[in-house]
Design a protein around this motif. Structure first.
Motif, PDB file in Angstrom:
ATOM      1  N   CYS A 183     -29.061  38.809   2.978  1.00 45.39           N
ATOM      2  CA  CYS A 183     -28.963  40.156   3.552  1.00 45.39           C
ATOM      3  C   CYS A 183     -29.494  40.249   4.983  1.00 45.39           C
ATOM      4  CB  CYS A 183     -29.698  41.164   2.670  1.00 45.39           C
ATOM      5  SG  CYS A 183     -31.488  40.962   2.651  1.00 45.39           S
ATOM      6  N   GLY A 184     -30.242  39.261   5.442  1.00 44.13           N
ATOM      7  CA  GLY A 184     -30.726  39.251   6.812  1.00 44.13           C
ATOM      8  C   GLY A 184     -32.047  39.966   7.036  1.00 44.13           C
ATOM      9  N   ARG A 185     -32.657  40.495   5.985  1.00 42.77           N
ATOM     10  CA  ARG A 185     -33.943  41.182   6.152  1.00 42.77           C
ATOM     11  C   ARG A 185     -35.054  40.174   6.420  1.00 42.77           C
ATOM     12  NH1 ARG A 185     -34.024  45.793   1.417  1.00 42.77           N
ATOM     13  NH2 ARG A 185     -32.319  47.012   2.282  1.00 42.77           N
ATOM     14  N   ALA A 186     -36.119  40.654   7.053  1.00 46.30           N
ATOM     15  CA  ALA A 186     -37.266  39.791   7.355  1.00 46.30           C
ATOM     16  C   ALA A 186     -37.979  39.407   6.064  1.00 46.30           C
ATOM     17  CB  ALA A 186     -38.229  40.516   8.282  1.00 46.30           C
ATOM     18  N   LEU A 187     -38.354  38.140   5.959  1.00 50.39           N
ATOM     19  CA  LEU A 187     -39.085  37.647   4.795  1.00 50.39           C
ATOM     20  C   LEU A 187     -40.570  37.663   5.107  1.00 50.39           C
ATOM     21  CD1 LEU A 187     -36.782  34.640   3.902  1.00 50.39           C
ATOM     22  CD2 LEU A 187     -36.824  36.892   2.832  1.00 50.39           C
ATOM     23  N   ARG A 188     -41.376  38.135   4.147  1.00 55.18           N
ATOM     24  CA  ARG A 188     -42.794  38.320   4.414  1.00 55.18           C
ATOM     25  C   ARG A 188     -43.707  37.408   3.607  1.00 55.18           C
ATOM     26  NH1 ARG A 188     -40.422  43.228   5.299  1.00 55.18           N
ATOM     27  NH2 ARG A 188     -41.071  44.308   7.175  1.00 55.18           N
ATOM     28  N   THR A 189     -43.298  36.989   2.424  1.00 55.28           N
ATOM     29  CA  THR A 189     -44.181  36.164   1.600  1.00 55.28           C
ATOM     30  C   THR A 189     -43.865  34.685   1.790  1.00 55.28           C
ATOM     31  OG1 THR A 189     -42.722  36.180  -0.325  1.00 55.28           O
ATOM     32  CG2 THR A 189     -44.316  37.996  -0.138  1.00 55.28           C
ATOM     33  N   ALA A 190     -44.829  33.852   1.465  1.00 51.94           N
ATOM     34  CA  ALA A 190     -44.643  32.404   1.599  1.00 51.94           C
ATOM     35  C   ALA A 190     -43.559  31.904   0.656  1.00 51.94           C
ATOM     36  CB  ALA A 190     -45.961  31.682   1.321  1.00 51.94           C
ATOM     37  N   HIS A 191     -43.501  32.465  -0.548  1.00 51.10           N
ATOM     38  CA  HIS A 191     -42.488  32.054  -1.523  1.00 51.10           C
ATOM     39  C   HIS A 191     -41.086  32.389  -1.001  1.00 51.10           C
ATOM     40  CE1 HIS A 191     -40.551  31.175  -5.295  1.00 51.10           C
ATOM     41  NE2 HIS A 191     -40.023  32.389  -5.316  1.00 51.10           N
ATOM     42  N   SER A 192     -40.934  33.577  -0.416  1.00 52.09           N
ATOM     43  CA  SER A 192     -39.628  33.989   0.104  1.00 52.09           C
ATOM     44  C   SER A 192     -39.201  33.142   1.290  1.00 52.09           C
ATOM     45  CB  SER A 192     -39.667  35.461   0.509  1.00 52.09           C
ATOM     46  OG  SER A 192     -39.860  36.271  -0.622  1.00 52.09           O
ATOM     47  N   THR A 193     -40.135  32.841   2.195  1.00 51.18           N
ATOM     48  CA  THR A 193     -39.773  32.029   3.350  1.00 51.18           C
ATOM     49  C   THR A 193     -39.398  30.610   2.930  1.00 51.18           C
ATOM     50  OG1 THR A 193     -42.087  31.517   3.783  1.00 51.18           O
ATOM     51  CG2 THR A 193     -41.125  33.343   5.012  1.00 51.18           C
ATOM     52  N   ALA A 194     -40.043  30.099   1.902  1.00 43.99           N
ATOM     53  CA  ALA A 194     -39.700  28.763   1.419  1.00 43.99           C
ATOM     54  C   ALA A 194     -38.340  28.760   0.733  1.00 43.99           C
ATOM     55  CB  ALA A 194     -40.775  28.262   0.459  1.00 43.99           C
ATOM     56  N   ALA A 195     -38.036  29.825  -0.012  1.00 43.03           N
ATOM     57  CA  ALA A 195     -36.770  29.904  -0.733  1.00 43.03           C
ATOM     58  C   ALA A 195     -35.611  30.293   0.171  1.00 43.03           C
ATOM     59  CB  ALA A 195     -36.882  30.909  -1.877  1.00 43.03           C
ATOM     60  N   GLY A 196     -35.896  31.063   1.218  1.00 42.22           N
ATOM     61  CA  GLY A 196     -34.841  31.520   2.104  1.00 42.22           C
ATOM     62  C   GLY A 196     -34.222  32.838   1.680  1.00 42.22           C
ATOM     63  N   TYR A 197     -34.668  33.383   0.557  1.00 42.90           N
ATOM     64  CA  TYR A 197     -34.142  34.634   0.021  1.00 42.90           C
ATOM     65  C   TYR A 197     -35.294  35.530  -0.394  1.00 42.90           C
ATOM     66  CZ  TYR A 197     -29.779  32.043  -0.278  1.00 42.90           C
ATOM     67  OH  TYR A 197     -28.685  31.299   0.031  1.00 42.90           O
TER      68      TYR A 197
END
Length: 124
Positions: free
Chosen positions: A24-38
């Motif tokens: 979706c292109g939204r900013a990722l804030r957590t470490a888990h989300s940044t690692a997963a890419g979603y």
């Protein structure tokens, strides 16, 4: 110790993780989300869409989910055309839910896992 601009650029290139959701292109804030890419919502939607995919071998669906989980499917245009990383990790292919430029996709005998991954992300 001070770093030069080239060293800073190199450090930015070698960092892992994504800053924005690949779906979706939204900013990722957590470490888990940044690692997963979603983000968490998009990841839930992708998993739900993967359960609804029918007509494909279970092994290909598993490879498609691995490709998505590793961030190997990057959207190019309007979240319908993607760039997929080859299983060897050395090449890339353009793929969509309808077609793929990988060797299996060009032969057209069977649906490749790149196309299945594109179908899952597009349906989510």
């Amino acid at each position: 110790m001070r770093t030069t601009r080239t060293q800073e650029a190199e450090m930015q290139r070698t960092t892992t993780g994504h800053t924005h959701c690949l779906r979706c292109g939204r900013a990722l804030r957590t470490a888990h989300s940044t690692a997963a890419g979603y983000g968490p919502t998009c990841l839930r939607r992708i998993k739900a869409a993967a359960r609804t995919v029918t007509g494909h071998k279970a092994a290909l669906v598993a490879k498609a989910l691995d490709l998505i989980a590793l961030g190997g499917l990057v959207p190019l245009r309007a979240r319908r055309v993607f760039q997929a990383v080859a299983s060897s990790g050395t090449g890339t292919y353009k793929t969509a839910a309808q077609a793929c430029t990988c060797p299996a996709g060009l032969r057209g005998q069977h649906t490749c896992y790149h196309r299945i991954a594109a179908q899952i992300v597009t349906a989510a």
